[in-house]
Design a protein around this motif. Structure first.
Motif, PDB file in Angstrom:
ATOM      1  N   TRP A 142      -9.544  12.447   0.192  1.00 26.92           N
ATOM      2  CA  TRP A 142      -9.961  11.183   0.949  1.00 26.92           C
ATOM      3  C   TRP A 142      -8.894  10.045   1.052  1.00 26.92           C
ATOM      4  N   VAL A 143      -7.910  10.075   0.216  1.00 27.80           N
ATOM      5  CA  VAL A 143      -6.724   8.827   0.092  1.00 27.80           C
ATOM      6  C   VAL A 143      -6.184   8.475   1.399  1.00 27.80           C
ATOM      7  N   TYR A 144      -5.563   9.595   2.163  1.00 23.90           N
ATOM      8  CA  TYR A 144      -4.783   9.289   3.271  1.00 23.90           C
ATOM      9  C   TYR A 144      -5.646   8.372   4.249  1.00 23.90           C
ATOM     10  N   LEU A 193       0.683  -1.264  -0.193  1.00 18.65           N
ATOM     11  CA  LEU A 193       0.068  -0.091   0.098  1.00 18.65           C
ATOM     12  C   LEU A 193       1.068   1.100   0.048  1.00 18.65           C
ATOM     13  N   SER A 194       0.401   2.318  -0.745  1.00 21.49           N
ATOM     14  CA  SER A 194       1.295   3.396  -1.062  1.00 21.49           C
ATOM     15  C   SER A 194       0.976   4.401   0.314  1.00 21.49           C
ATOM     16  N   LEU A 195       1.931   4.964   0.784  1.00 21.72           N
ATOM     17  CA  LEU A 195       1.803   6.046   1.782  1.00 21.72           C
ATOM     18  C   LEU A 195       2.902   6.926   1.621  1.00 21.72           C
ATOM     19  N   ASP A 196       2.549   8.151   1.122  1.00 19.20           N
ATOM     20  CA  ASP A 196       3.757   9.074   0.615  1.00 19.20           C
ATOM     21  C   ASP A 196       3.994  10.349   1.590  1.00 19.20           C
ATOM     22  N   GLY A 197       3.510  10.313   2.644  1.00 14.63           N
ATOM     23  CA  GLY A 197       3.419  11.347   3.608  1.00 14.63           C
ATOM     24  C   GLY A 197       2.257  11.412   4.604  1.00 14.63           C
ATOM     25  N   MET A 198       2.310  12.416   5.460  1.00 15.64           N
ATOM     26  CA  MET A 198       1.175  12.654   6.138  1.00 15.64           C
ATOM     27  C   MET A 198       0.192  13.195   5.282  1.00 15.64           C
ATOM     28  N   LYS A 199      -1.155  13.454   6.030  1.00 10.68           N
ATOM     29  CA  LYS A 199      -2.394  13.734   5.113  1.00 10.68           C
ATOM     30  C   LYS A 199      -2.381  14.972   4.084  1.00 10.68           C
ATOM     31  N   ASN A 226       0.241  16.121   2.452  1.00 15.95           N
ATOM     32  CA  ASN A 226       1.124  15.555   1.304  1.00 15.95           C
ATOM     33  C   ASN A 226       0.599  14.329   0.391  1.00 15.95           C
ATOM     34  N   HIS A 227       0.288  13.421   1.187  1.00 15.25           N
ATOM     35  CA  HIS A 227      -0.233  12.163   0.556  1.00 15.25           C
ATOM     36  C   HIS A 227      -1.319  12.605  -0.285  1.00 15.25           C
ATOM     37  N   ASN A 228      -2.411  13.101   0.102  1.00 15.92           N
ATOM     38  CA  ASN A 228      -3.499  13.358  -0.497  1.00 15.92           C
ATOM     39  C   ASN A 228      -3.262  14.380  -1.822  1.00 15.92           C
ATOM     40  N   TRP A 229      -2.276  15.303  -1.669  1.00 16.73           N
ATOM     41  CA  TRP A 229      -1.834  15.989  -2.910  1.00 16.73           C
ATOM     42  C   TRP A 229      -1.048  15.215  -4.034  1.00 16.73           C
TER      43      TRP A 229
END
Length: 361
Positions: free
Chosen positions: A133-135, A116-122, A124-127
């Protein structure tokens, strides 16, 4: 000892380009529906069966995309792999398709883990992922997978924008008792996201921090930044720039100082050596980030392509590399990113410009 000339360790299969997310950096340039040249399910099944011709132990098949859950006939692919004892992991997109039923399906067919991809806190990840809603959905999906006893690997792409989120991601990974963190580094592809790539000095700082982060009892692997393996082999004291110091400081503030020492067990794999990629239409390339087409599994055996293709044979011998990567004492364990060399110079045998030693060129 694993013979990378004989067979890959990992086979990545881009089952489809269809995906409901809109990630700014997407390697697959994913779209809502699959492309007309996508391999139909019969050809997909024939390809999966052909993996047995490598012999035991079979390579691990990584089902990716796009979104594997949007692949027509995904259950038939999973069933074929299970019936032929081919180990499988999957990298689904975090959408409403990845629900209880989907994870039950993956479990039923003995999928080893999901990434699963997690690219930062809320923020940055959503950006990066294109929706607000993705985070939250990602965090909920991690918990859903744990409820089903499905092992989770976290994948993170490193950008200038999210570097200082890395300690936060580490804290979350540890809190969720996730054991494997795979960290991707950007390959420039002509998108607007390219300006987020790191400088060689930032690559050095971040990779040294990742090596330090293994002290917290998490397995860390890097994608398209094999200098991590050089750093792990050197085991030298590193003082770094203010970026490295700030990463260490934030890590200690969030987690305290580690009880253990850094440790990284690293395979000497790279694009085309131990790794091979099958695109949605059957084209074979050294990796998903290196678009040099070597053949197509609809017309030729994946075993024959992997073992006998001239480009792949040359890629596996680091003495064939030009410039810094050819002369470096770590060119076997590291060898530089062949995808980044190609993206920069249009030559897969050139040096990797992300290496700190390029400052001396």
């Amino acid at each position: 000892m694993y013979n990378y000339n004989n067979k890959p360790l990992l086979i990545f299969y881009e089952t489809t380009k269809a995906c409901d997310l809109a990630c700014k950096h997407c390697r697959a340039s994913a779209i809502k529906d699959g492309l007309p040249d996508e391999m139909p399910i019969k050809e997909s099944i024939n390809f999966v069966k052909s993996i047995k011709n490598f012999g035991k132990p079979y390579p691990i098949l990584i089902l990716t995309g796009g979104d594997v859950m949007k692949k027509d006939g995904i259950e038939d692919i999973l069933r074929t792999a299970r019936e032929n004892n081919i180990p499988v992991s999957a990298s689904p997109a975090v959408t409403d398709l990845l629900n209880d039923d989907a994870i039950d399906l993956l479990k039923r067919h003995n999928v080893l883990s999901i990434s699963l991809s997690l690219d930062g806190m809320k923020e940055n990840h959503n950006w990066l992922r294109g929706y607000d809603w993705v985070y939250d959905k990602t965090i909920n999906t991690i918990d859903l997978a744990k409820k089903h006893n499905m092992p989770v690997q976290i994948n993170t792409v490193v950008l200038k924008k999210n570097i200082m989120d890395l300690p936060d991601i580490l804290k979350l990974i540890l809190s969720k008792k996730i054991k494997i963190w795979e960290v991707f580094f950007l390959i420039k592809t002509g998108r607007s996201i390219d300006f987020e790539d790191l400088t060689p000095l930032e690559y050095e700082d971040v990779n040294h921090w990742l090596y330090y982060a293994t002290s917290y009892n998490v397995i860390i692997r890097t994608v398209e930044s094999p200098i991590f393996r050089r750093i792990a082999a050197e085991k030298e004291t590193y003082h770094g720039t203010s970026l490295y110091k700030n990463l260490i400081k934030k890590t200690h503030e969030l987690l305290g100082k580690p009880d253990g020492k850094p440790y990284a067990h690293v395979e000497k794999t790279r694009d085309g050596r131990g790794i091979i990629f099958i695109s949605h239409n059957g084209d074979v390339t050294p990796s998903g980030f290196l678009p040099t087409v070597l053949g197509n599994v609809k017309r030729e055996s994946i075993v024959n392509i992997y073992q006998n293709n001239d480009i792949l044979q040359r890629l596996r011998d680091s003495s064939n590399f030009d410039g810094l990567c050819g002369s470096c004492g770590y060119n076997d364990i590291c060898g530089g990113s062949r995808a980044r060399a190609y993206a920069t110079f249009k030559d897969i045998f050139e040096y990797d410009p992300s290496c700190i030693n390029t400052y001396n060129l």
